[in-house]
Every structure is written in C-alpha cells, then in structure tokens.
Enzyme design. Sequence first.
Site, PDB file in Angstrom:
ATOM      1  N   SER A   2      25.386  -0.003 -20.462  1.00  0.00           N
ATOM      2  CA  SER A   2      25.517  -0.341 -18.685  1.00  0.00           C
ATOM      3  C   SER A   2      26.553   0.159 -18.047  1.00  0.00           C
ATOM      4  CB  SER A   2      25.715  -2.566 -18.972  1.00  0.00           C
ATOM      5  OG  SER A   2      25.919  -2.546 -17.282  1.00  0.00           O
ATOM      6  N   TYR A  62      31.183  -9.154 -21.220  1.00  0.00           N
ATOM      7  CA  TYR A  62      29.748  -8.660 -20.940  1.00  0.00           C
ATOM      8  C   TYR A  62      30.288  -6.340 -21.199  1.00  0.00           C
ATOM      9  CZ  TYR A  62      25.000  -6.134 -20.415  1.00  0.00           C
ATOM     10  OH  TYR A  62      24.218  -5.021 -20.530  1.00  0.00           O
TER      11      TYR A  62
END
Length: 221
Positions: free
Chosen positions: A134, A147
């Site tokens: 990501s 995250y």
Amino acid sequence: MTKTALITGASRGLGLALARSLASDGWRLILTARGADALEPVADRLGAVALAGDVADPAHRDRLVRAVRDHGGLDLLVNNASGLGAVPLPPLAGYPLDTLEDLFRTNVLAPLALVQAFLPGLRERRGAVVNISSDAAVEAYEGWGGYGSTKAALEQLSNVLAVEEPRVAVWWVDPGEMHTAMLADAVGAEDAAAAPGPETVVPTLRRLIEERPASGRVSHP
C-alpha cells in the site's frame, strides 16, 4: 505444464480479480479467504480449490501447505489477504495495541510464514511471490499509522527476501486506491466508490508474472 498459484484473500477485491484472470489462462488455483460462503462459489465458478480460513491461524496454513503438496507444488504465492485494523481509523496516540498486534499477525507474520513454508518448492520451480502492499507503507497519512506500519514491515521483509532468494522472484506491489470493501470501511462507501475497480490492477500483476522482471517494489499505475 500447468502452473499452480495460491491466492489469499481471494473471495473479493483484487484477489478475486486476479484469480479470474489466471483461471482464464488455465492456471490451477488454490484460493483462501476467511468466509466459506463467499469463497466457495468463486472457486466453483473458476474450477479452483477452496480452503476457507484465517491465514493468521497456523493450523489453516498447514492445510494450505498440504493442499499445495497434493497438487504437485507451487509456482506463484500471492499474499493478498489483509486486515485494516481499528475502525474508525484512530491516531497512533490512541491505537489499541491488542488490535495492532493482531494486525501484524495477519499482514506481516502470516505472509512470511507462508513464504517460509513454500520457499523450498518455489526455489526448485523458480517461482514467484507477490506481496500486496500500500502507499500507506511509505506515506504519512493521518489515521493510517497502524495499517501502514504493517505494510512497511511487509515491504522490508520482501526487500530482504529478494536479496536472500535469487532463484525466486519477489515483488511487493502498491496497487493504489481501489474500490473495495476495505477502502469503504476506511473512508466511507461514497468516497470508495470513486476509486478504480481492482480489475484495473490485474494487468500490472499479469505483466510481472509473465515477464518476470527483477524483484522489487512496483506501483500501479
């Protein structure tokens, strides 16, 4: 020779989109995701093996290892399954540490455990590993610290693995924002709907698999 891929998080989103693409080209697929109700119809349509379960569970990973062995080995491991963590996304000052610990189990330790389990066969078959990352791994987005830290850890594991395992191609892929349930959980359904569909990322993944460039970080688009 028919090639075999194991895709985690394959019942929806990017995992499902890649599974559909590989199935159309004759790949043998072993698919896993937490929910059997969503996974099994997908596997039935694609002629794939479905093994529902949590990749953070060592017993489930053992089942995946046995399934791969029963199908003759593995050419491609796609670590796509991922958790988001605490929702609404909290600042790090108040991030629940037990939730973060669970998130590291899912997003970092489980992918590494699967890599460790399949490395001997991947070396022998000159296989490949795709770890889905990501932009939150490299950018400082407010609320995304939990995250993002797991994805940063996954990227560094991938980076070192690429150096240590020259016979195995290792790519860590930042797919960018995609219209997925995870993004909707993070930013809301309306904002998530404006993002491109996960199927738009599949050509990038297929190029890696087919052309086998040097191991490294890949951003889409």
